[in-house]
Design a protein around this motif. Sequence first.
Motif, PDB file in Angstrom:
ATOM      1  N   TRP A  89     -33.061  -5.102 -16.278  1.00 39.05           N
ATOM      2  CA  TRP A  89     -32.702  -6.405 -15.827  1.00 39.05           C
ATOM      3  C   TRP A  89     -31.380  -6.780 -16.575  1.00 39.05           C
ATOM      4  O   TRP A  89     -31.349  -6.609 -18.110  1.00 39.05           O
ATOM      5  N   THR A 149     -29.086  -8.667 -12.067  1.00 44.84           N
ATOM      6  CA  THR A 149     -29.483  -7.510 -11.391  1.00 44.84           C
ATOM      7  C   THR A 149     -30.782  -6.661 -11.783  1.00 44.84           C
ATOM      8  O   THR A 149     -31.073  -6.862 -13.045  1.00 44.84           O
ATOM      9  N   CYS A 150     -31.686  -6.104 -10.921  1.00 43.65           N
ATOM     10  CA  CYS A 150     -32.821  -5.549 -11.427  1.00 43.65           C
ATOM     11  C   CYS A 150     -32.760  -4.055 -10.970  1.00 43.65           C
ATOM     12  O   CYS A 150     -32.582  -3.897  -9.586  1.00 43.65           O
ATOM     13  N   ARG A 176     -29.528  -3.703  -8.663  1.00 43.00           N
ATOM     14  CA  ARG A 176     -29.616  -4.166  -7.272  1.00 43.00           C
ATOM     15  C   ARG A 176     -29.826  -5.785  -7.646  1.00 43.00           C
ATOM     16  O   ARG A 176     -30.579  -6.371  -8.438  1.00 43.00           O
ATOM     17  N   THR A 177     -29.147  -6.855  -6.798  1.00 41.95           N
ATOM     18  CA  THR A 177     -29.352  -8.067  -6.749  1.00 41.95           C
ATOM     19  C   THR A 177     -30.648  -8.522  -6.060  1.00 41.95           C
ATOM     20  O   THR A 177     -31.025  -7.672  -5.256  1.00 41.95           O
ATOM     21  N   ALA A 178     -31.102  -9.617  -6.157  1.00 43.25           N
ATOM     22  CA  ALA A 178     -32.168 -10.008  -5.321  1.00 43.25           C
ATOM     23  C   ALA A 178     -31.843  -9.863  -3.610  1.00 43.25           C
ATOM     24  O   ALA A 178     -32.714  -9.493  -3.170  1.00 43.25           O
ATOM     25  N   LYS A 179     -30.491 -10.407  -3.281  1.00 46.17           N
ATOM     26  CA  LYS A 179     -30.188 -10.143  -1.970  1.00 46.17           C
ATOM     27  C   LYS A 179     -30.331  -8.624  -1.572  1.00 46.17           C
ATOM     28  O   LYS A 179     -30.685  -8.285  -0.356  1.00 46.17           O
ATOM     29  N   SER A 180     -29.659  -7.876  -2.434  1.00 44.69           N
ATOM     30  CA  SER A 180     -29.936  -6.426  -1.955  1.00 44.69           C
ATOM     31  C   SER A 180     -31.370  -5.879  -1.794  1.00 44.69           C
ATOM     32  O   SER A 180     -31.586  -5.190  -0.728  1.00 44.69           O
ATOM     33  N   TRP A 181     -32.107  -5.990  -2.872  1.00 41.35           N
ATOM     34  CA  TRP A 181     -33.611  -5.716  -2.761  1.00 41.35           C
ATOM     35  C   TRP A 181     -34.236  -6.477  -1.422  1.00 41.35           C
ATOM     36  O   TRP A 181     -34.963  -5.605  -0.837  1.00 41.35           O
ATOM     37  N   GLY A 182     -33.887  -7.629  -1.035  1.00 46.15           N
ATOM     38  CA  GLY A 182     -34.248  -8.306   0.021  1.00 46.15           C
ATOM     39  C   GLY A 182     -34.072  -7.634   1.510  1.00 46.15           C
ATOM     40  O   GLY A 182     -34.843  -7.521   2.377  1.00 46.15           O
ATOM     41  N   ILE A 226     -33.181  -4.434   1.531  1.00 55.05           N
ATOM     42  CA  ILE A 226     -33.743  -3.193   1.881  1.00 55.05           C
ATOM     43  C   ILE A 226     -35.336  -3.358   2.303  1.00 55.05           C
ATOM     44  O   ILE A 226     -35.636  -2.507   3.172  1.00 55.05           O
ATOM     45  N   PHE A 227     -35.981  -4.249   1.637  1.00 56.06           N
ATOM     46  CA  PHE A 227     -37.321  -4.532   2.038  1.00 56.06           C
ATOM     47  C   PHE A 227     -37.408  -5.050   3.380  1.00 56.06           C
ATOM     48  O   PHE A 227     -38.553  -4.576   4.233  1.00 56.06           O
TER      49      PHE A 227
END
Length: 281
Positions: A18, A24-25, A28-34, A36-37
């Motif tokens: 974090w 970023t986590c 990756r940012t939250a948008k990037s993870w979203g 991908i999912f």
Amino acid sequence: MGSKTWADLAREMKMFLWNPEERTCLGRTAKSWGLIFLFYFIFYTCLAGMFAFCLYVMLLTLSPYTPRYRDRVSPPGVMIRPYLNGFTIAFNVSQPGTWQPYVDSMHHFLAAYDDKVQEEKNIECISGRYFIQGGNESEEKKACQFKRSLLQNCSGIEDPTFGYSKGQPCILLKMNRIIGYRPGAGVPVSVDCKVQKGNESNLRSVDFYPGNGTFDLMYYPYYGKLTHVNYTSPLVAMHFTDVKKNYMVPIQCSLNGKGIINNVNSDRFLGRIIFTLSIGK
């Protein structure tokens, strides 16, 4: 540059997990993870949909009433009743507790063959010829009567002990059901029994019911449990009236007829069955 300490490594790992500055986590940012999912959700949903569609189309080509491919169906196997603890029927005539379970099993099995039950549910058919029924395959088929009284001395009507109390047991033989199968190619299939191994004089007399121990053609073909609702498999009763006492007698009972295979050593149930009788006094 000096080597990193464990504290440095722990700090970098914490920052990788974090990063509060870049928010970023795991890099990756939250948008990037979203995104991908979302991608994998759509991807696997499409795969599941394609699989379900293919399965649906395949099922449309199959009938719930009749197997599509029956070219590899073997001639029928056979089974006996009573069947309690394997294929050894052992009891002592003088000890009812040893043969009563066999008698109870026979009565339970033949309950569906009671004359009144058969008269209510099934019809009388013309003996000696196949009972071919046309119409749509989804239509309910009629079944021919097979009354337990046809088994005569092995019906359990006149002798409720099926001969077990006298050391002359009755054993029922039935063919396994195969949809559309017409055994014997127009000639009824018969049954015979002999000593499987040993002295043939150990089995001196067997009576067969009904008639001379044949499966009447009128009970065939079988149309499946969805449409042949009240069908009861025809039986041949074998009344062993003279078997050597106090001795293990291996017996082989075989089907005989055109197209019947009963000599495959690797399959003891194909067209025949082997069991042991042990009758004590």
